[in-house]
Design an enzyme around this catalytic site. Structure first.
Site, PDB file in Angstrom:
ATOM      1  N   ASP A 109      34.586  31.259  42.223  1.00 46.58           N
ATOM      2  CA  ASP A 109      33.467  31.703  43.054  1.00 46.58           C
ATOM      3  C   ASP A 109      32.178  31.594  42.224  1.00 46.58           C
ATOM      4  O   ASP A 109      31.629  30.510  42.069  1.00 46.58           O
ATOM      5  CB  ASP A 109      33.774  33.127  43.525  1.00 46.58           C
ATOM      6  CG  ASP A 109      32.779  33.674  44.518  1.00 46.58           C
ATOM      7  OD1 ASP A 109      32.148  32.884  45.228  1.00 46.58           O
ATOM      8  OD2 ASP A 109      32.631  34.902  44.591  1.00 46.58           O
ATOM      9  N   THR A 110      31.701  32.687  41.660  1.00 48.70           N
ATOM     10  CA  THR A 110      30.479  32.599  40.842  1.00 48.70           C
ATOM     11  C   THR A 110      30.733  31.888  39.517  1.00 48.70           C
ATOM     12  O   THR A 110      29.809  31.373  38.900  1.00 48.70           O
ATOM     13  CB  THR A 110      29.928  34.015  40.522  1.00 48.70           C
ATOM     14  OG1 THR A 110      30.880  34.705  39.721  1.00 48.70           O
ATOM     15  CG2 THR A 110      29.631  34.795  41.788  1.00 48.70           C
ATOM     16  N   GLY A 111      31.980  31.901  39.050  1.00 49.23           N
ATOM     17  CA  GLY A 111      32.332  31.270  37.780  1.00 49.23           C
ATOM     18  C   GLY A 111      32.451  32.275  36.645  1.00 49.23           C
ATOM     19  O   GLY A 111      32.912  31.933  35.551  1.00 49.23           O
ATOM     20  N   THR A 113      34.490  34.840  36.110  1.00 47.56           N
ATOM     21  CA  THR A 113      35.851  35.123  35.637  1.00 47.56           C
ATOM     22  C   THR A 113      36.394  33.979  34.778  1.00 47.56           C
ATOM     23  O   THR A 113      36.845  34.208  33.648  1.00 47.56           O
ATOM     24  CB  THR A 113      36.801  35.351  36.844  1.00 47.56           C
ATOM     25  OG1 THR A 113      36.246  36.374  37.658  1.00 47.56           O
ATOM     26  CG2 THR A 113      38.184  35.740  36.389  1.00 47.56           C
ATOM     27  N   LEU A 114      36.341  32.758  35.295  1.00 51.14           N
ATOM     28  CA  LEU A 114      36.915  31.639  34.541  1.00 51.14           C
ATOM     29  C   LEU A 114      36.184  31.415  33.223  1.00 51.14           C
ATOM     30  O   LEU A 114      36.812  31.125  32.202  1.00 51.14           O
ATOM     31  CB  LEU A 114      36.883  30.348  35.363  1.00 51.14           C
ATOM     32  CG  LEU A 114      38.090  30.059  36.248  1.00 51.14           C
ATOM     33  CD1 LEU A 114      38.039  28.619  36.747  1.00 51.14           C
ATOM     34  CD2 LEU A 114      39.405  30.317  35.525  1.00 51.14           C
ATOM     35  N   LYS A 137      34.628  27.660  45.717  1.00 54.76           N
ATOM     36  CA  LYS A 137      33.519  28.028  46.606  1.00 54.76           C
ATOM     37  C   LYS A 137      32.223  27.702  45.861  1.00 54.76           C
ATOM     38  O   LYS A 137      31.570  28.592  45.298  1.00 54.76           O
ATOM     39  CB  LYS A 137      33.618  29.531  46.911  1.00 54.76           C
ATOM     40  CG  LYS A 137      33.013  29.960  48.231  1.00 54.76           C
ATOM     41  CD  LYS A 137      32.805  31.460  48.284  1.00 54.76           C
ATOM     42  CE  LYS A 137      34.049  32.276  48.476  1.00 54.76           C
ATOM     43  NZ  LYS A 137      33.758  33.728  48.630  1.00 54.76           N
ATOM     44  N   ASP A 165      42.732  39.020  48.398  1.00 55.90           N
ATOM     45  CA  ASP A 165      42.608  40.285  49.116  1.00 55.90           C
ATOM     46  C   ASP A 165      41.172  40.620  49.478  1.00 55.90           C
ATOM     47  O   ASP A 165      40.225  40.092  48.910  1.00 55.90           O
ATOM     48  CB  ASP A 165      43.125  41.435  48.238  1.00 55.90           C
ATOM     49  CG  ASP A 165      42.154  41.772  47.106  1.00 55.90           C
ATOM     50  OD1 ASP A 165      41.761  40.840  46.364  1.00 55.90           O
ATOM     51  OD2 ASP A 165      41.757  42.947  46.986  1.00 55.90           O
TER      52      ASP A 165
HETATM   53  P1  IMP Z   1      34.111  34.791  40.140  1.00 53.21           P
HETATM   54  O1  IMP Z   1      34.217  35.483  38.818  1.00 53.21           O
HETATM   55  O2  IMP Z   1      32.886  35.200  40.911  1.00 53.21           O
HETATM   56  O3  IMP Z   1      34.277  33.287  40.077  1.00 53.21           O
HETATM   57  O4  IMP Z   1      35.243  35.364  41.037  1.00 53.21           O
HETATM   58  C1  IMP Z   1      36.522  35.051  40.871  1.00 53.21           C
HETATM   59  C2  IMP Z   1      37.398  36.143  41.449  1.00 53.21           C
HETATM   60  O5  IMP Z   1      36.774  36.854  42.522  1.00 53.21           O
HETATM   61  C3  IMP Z   1      38.601  35.488  42.038  1.00 53.21           C
HETATM   62  O6  IMP Z   1      39.623  35.419  41.075  1.00 53.21           O
HETATM   63  C4  IMP Z   1      38.950  36.390  43.194  1.00 53.21           C
HETATM   64  O7  IMP Z   1      39.848  37.380  42.781  1.00 53.21           O
HETATM   65  C5  IMP Z   1      37.660  37.044  43.604  1.00 53.21           C
HETATM   66  N1  IMP Z   1      37.086  36.381  44.800  1.00 53.21           N
HETATM   67  C6  IMP Z   1      36.020  35.560  44.846  1.00 53.21           C
HETATM   68  N2  IMP Z   1      35.784  35.125  46.095  1.00 53.21           N
HETATM   69  C7  IMP Z   1      36.739  35.677  46.863  1.00 53.21           C
HETATM   70  C8  IMP Z   1      37.055  35.597  48.256  1.00 53.21           C
HETATM   71  O8  IMP Z   1      36.411  34.899  49.072  1.00 53.21           O
HETATM   72  N3  IMP Z   1      38.136  36.318  48.650  1.00 53.21           N
HETATM   73  C9  IMP Z   1      38.886  37.081  47.821  1.00 53.21           C
HETATM   74  N4  IMP Z   1      38.627  37.172  46.518  1.00 53.21           N
HETATM   75  C10 IMP Z   1      37.565  36.493  46.050  1.00 53.21           C
END
Ligand code: IMP
Ligand code: MG
Length: 186
Positions: A109-111, A113-114, A137, A165
């Site tokens: 999503d935002t990046g 976490t990875l 996304k 979830d």
């Molecule tokens: P990031 O750190 O913003 O890339 O988010 C990654 C984490 O956010 C993913 O591993 C998901 O657990 C959670 N996440 C992001 N988008 C969604 C969504 O649309 N539905 C459910 N979980 C999401």
């Protein structure tokens, strides 16, 4: 017993047969690249557990043995908006030095976490780290992060099901659905 939900799963975006076919293609791709190598799959809890379970069994069908471990990263709680920071709550146990590692997550999503997990793992000097996500996304990215293997690209909408979830609910859905009322027009 949960109180009344403000959001409910709506339109099915990716049905279970489509997911299953794509998981099999990904397994084939991974098997082609890693055949004969010492592969560790590091799955991010909790959203990736369904994807991981199907992927490793499909990898077995493609004669690709591997080792699995888990990392737990802080989640969204009851929000549909990323907190913007990723906290590693429990780390893996396996030794990674000199090994081939694939990080498996449900959605990029935002990046945040990875990027955080990759930085955390690089300290152990694996031979190579790649990333595999079921969903991408790209509209919400705020760090220059890309995944090496992507199942499907989704629009800027909050999705649930197949492990993903909202407020700890809907992980059990066999398909990916849009969470009603979360579509953004920007
Ligand atoms: P990031 O750190 O913003 O890339 O988010 C990654 C984490 O956010 C993913 O591993 C998901 O657990 C959670 N996440 C992001 N988008 C969604 C969504 O649309 N539905 C459910 N979980 C999401
Ligand atoms: Mg997650």
């Amino acid at each position: 017993m949960k109180t009344q939900q403000s959001f409910m799963p709506g339109k099915v975006l990716i049905d279970k047969n489509t997911i299953s076919r794509r998981v099999d293609e990904i397994a084939q791709e991974i098997a082609n690249e890693y055949k004969g190598q010492d592969l560790v799959m590091l799955a991010l809890l909790r959203g990736s557990f369904v994807f991981l379970a199907d992927l490793i069994r499909s990898l077995f069908e493609h004669s690709m043995p591997l080792t699995v471990d888990f990392i737990s990263v802080s989640s969204y709680g009851d929000s549909v908006v990323s907190s913007g920071s990723a906290v590693i709550e429990h780390s893996h146990k396996l030794k990674l030095k000199g090994r081939q590692v694939i990080i498996v997550d449900d959605i990029l999503d935002t990046g945040t976490t990875l990027a955080a997990v990759k930085e955390h793992l690089l300290k152990e000097e694996p031979a190579c780290i790649k990333t595999c996500v079921l969903l991408d996304k790209p509209a919400r990215r705020n760090l220059p992060v890309t995944a090496d293997i992507i199942g499907f690209t989704v629009e800027n909408v909050f999705v649930v099901g197949y492990g993903l979830d909202y407020d700890d609910d809907y992980r059990y859905l066999p398909h990916i659905a849009e969470l009603d009322g979360t579509k953004s027009n920007d």
